[in-house]
Design an enzyme around this catalytic site. Structure first.
Site, PDB file in Angstrom:
ATOM      1  N   GLU A 150       0.807  -1.232   0.000  1.00  0.00           N
ATOM      2  CA  GLU A 150       0.000   0.000   0.000  1.00  0.00           C
ATOM      3  C   GLU A 150       0.836   1.275   0.000  1.00  0.00           C
ATOM      4  OE1 GLU A 150      -2.751  -0.585   3.259  1.00  0.00           O
ATOM      5  OE2 GLU A 150      -3.747  -2.239   2.246  1.00  0.00           O
ATOM      6  N   ASN A 193       2.392  -5.050  -3.125  1.00  0.00           N
ATOM      7  CA  ASN A 193       0.991  -5.449  -2.923  1.00  0.00           C
ATOM      8  C   ASN A 193       0.147  -4.204  -2.625  1.00  0.00           C
ATOM      9  OD1 ASN A 193      -0.826  -7.778  -2.442  1.00  0.00           O
ATOM     10  ND2 ASN A 193      -0.866  -7.099  -0.303  1.00  0.00           N
ATOM     11  N   HIS A 230      -9.925  -6.645  -2.735  1.00  0.00           N
ATOM     12  CA  HIS A 230     -11.053  -6.450  -1.819  1.00  0.00           C
ATOM     13  C   HIS A 230     -12.150  -5.784  -2.649  1.00  0.00           C
ATOM     14  CE1 HIS A 230      -8.842  -7.755   1.652  1.00  0.00           C
ATOM     15  NE2 HIS A 230      -7.863  -6.907   1.386  1.00  0.00           N
ATOM     16  N   GLU A 258      -5.703 -11.077  -1.653  1.00  0.00           N
ATOM     17  CA  GLU A 258      -6.585 -10.920  -0.478  1.00  0.00           C
ATOM     18  C   GLU A 258      -8.053 -10.899  -0.889  1.00  0.00           C
ATOM     19  OE1 GLU A 258      -5.329  -7.586   1.976  1.00  0.00           O
ATOM     20  OE2 GLU A 258      -3.220  -7.988   1.597  1.00  0.00           O
ATOM     21  N   ASP A 260     -11.793 -10.867  -1.363  1.00  0.00           N
ATOM     22  CA  ASP A 260     -13.111 -11.020  -0.759  1.00  0.00           C
ATOM     23  C   ASP A 260     -14.056 -10.080  -1.513  1.00  0.00           C
ATOM     24  OD1 ASP A 260     -12.405  -8.536   0.460  1.00  0.00           O
ATOM     25  OD2 ASP A 260     -12.182  -9.416   2.456  1.00  0.00           O
TER      26      ASP A 260
HETATM   27  C1  XIL Z   1      -6.524  -6.905   8.009  1.00  0.00           C
HETATM   28  C2  XIL Z   1      -6.831  -8.128   8.852  1.00  0.00           C
HETATM   29  O1  XIL Z   1      -7.680  -8.978   8.136  1.00  0.00           O
HETATM   30  C3  XIL Z   1      -7.474  -7.726  10.167  1.00  0.00           C
HETATM   31  O2  XIL Z   1      -7.606  -8.837  11.023  1.00  0.00           O
HETATM   32  C4  XIL Z   1      -6.647  -6.636  10.856  1.00  0.00           C
HETATM   33  O3  XIL Z   1      -7.319  -6.188  12.012  1.00  0.00           O
HETATM   34  C5  XIL Z   1      -6.399  -5.477   9.918  1.00  0.00           C
HETATM   35  O4  XIL Z   1      -5.774  -5.963   8.734  1.00  0.00           O
HETATM   36  N1  XIL Z   1      -4.981  -5.038   3.495  1.00  0.00           N
HETATM   37  C6  XIL Z   1      -3.986  -5.853   3.980  1.00  0.00           C
HETATM   38  C7  XIL Z   1      -4.283  -6.777   5.105  1.00  0.00           C
HETATM   39  O5  XIL Z   1      -2.886  -5.902   3.413  1.00  0.00           O
HETATM   40  O6  XIL Z   1      -3.169  -7.011   5.921  1.00  0.00           O
HETATM   41  C8  XIL Z   1      -5.450  -6.309   5.947  1.00  0.00           C
HETATM   42  O7  XIL Z   1      -5.759  -7.314   6.894  1.00  0.00           O
HETATM   43  C9  XIL Z   1      -6.632  -5.988   5.055  1.00  0.00           C
HETATM   44  C10 XIL Z   1      -6.292  -4.892   4.069  1.00  0.00           C
END
Ligand code: XIL
Length: 347
Positions: A150, A193, A230, A258, A260
């Site tokens: 990020e 990432n 996401h 990641e 979802d």
């Molecule tokens: C999130 C986790 O899922 C949570 O449990 C935590 O409280 C906060 O982080 N981007 C990322 C991840 O790279 O590490 C994050 O994970 C979600 C967004």
């Protein structure tokens, strides 16, 4: 009311039986030459239903939180690897690869890093020490690392992190992180990432593209781009495959790290059906590109998903519901992974 409950039960039962008769996702994914991963929270490992699905379905694991800077080095030079070790052990037991997540990131950063007044020189030393210790410790175990996470704001400008503010630009601390990581592992593929890179946010995705191009041209050891993915239900970017291809054209791998797909609550049958099509579309986009190496789901069950904590009116983003019934999303993934077309070869 009675009818609704009965049909809900029936729906759940049929979803479970479809999942039970299906080959595990890991077998289907392997046949298509991608891995299928999942983020695992250490705190959930005592839940038998959770671990059963983890073992059955996935051949790749990312620690959801336990390899982040605040977890590994909460105080200067004080390293805690026990929770990371637990994830590595669990993964080994089921012959899954592990993705380290993550080294240089503004969030879940140890407070001492954020609160100190740094010079470029001593922040360089702190980053190098963190990466040397962490990547070195796991050098035999991990096949992938999210080295930086990020680094851009949503408008594609540099994220105003302590790293950026101290170095005055993004490229230098990013380059430093990759070079240091490479010194301590020859096994792990090193990734940048971020979220909103899937095609919907052109300025951010372009900024990442330009940065990766610059790093590659300088010979910085970067091997992949992670698209967090996401996503929102009904809004899978239609140019996702093209975006993956564009990153891959730089000579790097691409992974969806990641995944979802969240929705406004309450969920409905229609939204869950749409979500099934969305998961299918995402898997198809990856399968169509030879350098798209794998997909990681950001959790197993809606019960433990991070979404409601961060987006309070949204949820139901994962593939298994709060009671571990497989949702239409599961069938969507199976559809993509069992389609006749094969992945372009020659990786
Ligand atoms: C999130 C986790 O899922 C949570 O449990 C935590 O409280 C906060 O982080 N981007 C990322 C991840 O790279 O590490 C994050 O994970 C979600 C967004």
């Amino acid at each position: 009311m009675k009818f609704a409950t009965a049909s809900a039960v029936l729906l759940a039962a049929s979803a479970v039986s479809a999942a039970a008769t299906q080959k595990p996702l890991r077998d289907l994914a392997k046949a298509k030459d991608i891995y299928i991963g999942v983020a695992i929270g250490n705190g959930n490992l005592g839940d038998a239903k959770y671990t059963e699905i983890m073992k059955r379905e996935f051949n790749f694991i990312t620690p959801e939180n336990s390899m982040k800077w605040e977890a590994i080095e909460p105080k200067p030079a004080e390293f805690h690897f026990a929770q990371g070790d637990e994830i590595v052990a669990v993964a080994k037991a089921q012959k899954a690869e592990v993705r380290g997540h993550t080294l240089t990131w503004h969030s879940q950063l140890a407070p001492w890093v954020n609160s100190a007044t740094w010079t470029k020189e001593n922040l360089t030393a702190a980053i190098e020490r963190h990466i040397r210790a962490t990547v070195g410790y796991y050098s035999d175990d991990l096949t992938h690392w999210d080295v930086v996470n990020e680094v851009h704001e949503d408008d594609g400008t540099p994220r105003q992190s302590i790293f950026y503010k101290t170095f005055g630009n993004v490229a230098d601390y990013v380059e430093l992180s990759f070079r240091e990581a490479r010194k301590h592992t020859t096994k792990a593929k090193l990734y940048i990432n971020d979220y909103n890179l899937e095609g919907q946010n052109v300025s951010k995705s372009d900024a990442t593209y330009q940065l990766v191009k610059k790093l590659k041209n300088k010979g910085v050891p970067i091997h992949g781009v992670g698209l967090q993915a996401h996503l929102l239900v009904g809004q899978v970017p239609t140019n996702m495959q093209a975006t993956i291809e564009k990153f891959a054209s730089l000579g790097v791998d691409v992974a969806l790290t990641e995944l979802d797909i969240r929705m406004e609550q309450p969920f409905t049958a229609e939204k869950l059906a749409q979500q099934g099509n969305d998961y299918e579309a995402v898997f198809r986009a990856c399968l169509a590109v030879k350098r798209c190496v794998g997909i990681t789901l950001w959790g197993i069950t809606d019960k433990y998903s991070w979404i409601p904590g961060v987006f309070p009116t949204e949820g139901s983003a994962l593939v298994w519901d709060e009671n571990y019934a497989a949702k239409p999303a599961y069938d969507g993934i199976v559809r993509a992974l069992t389609t006749k077309a094969t992945k372009p070869k020659s990786r």
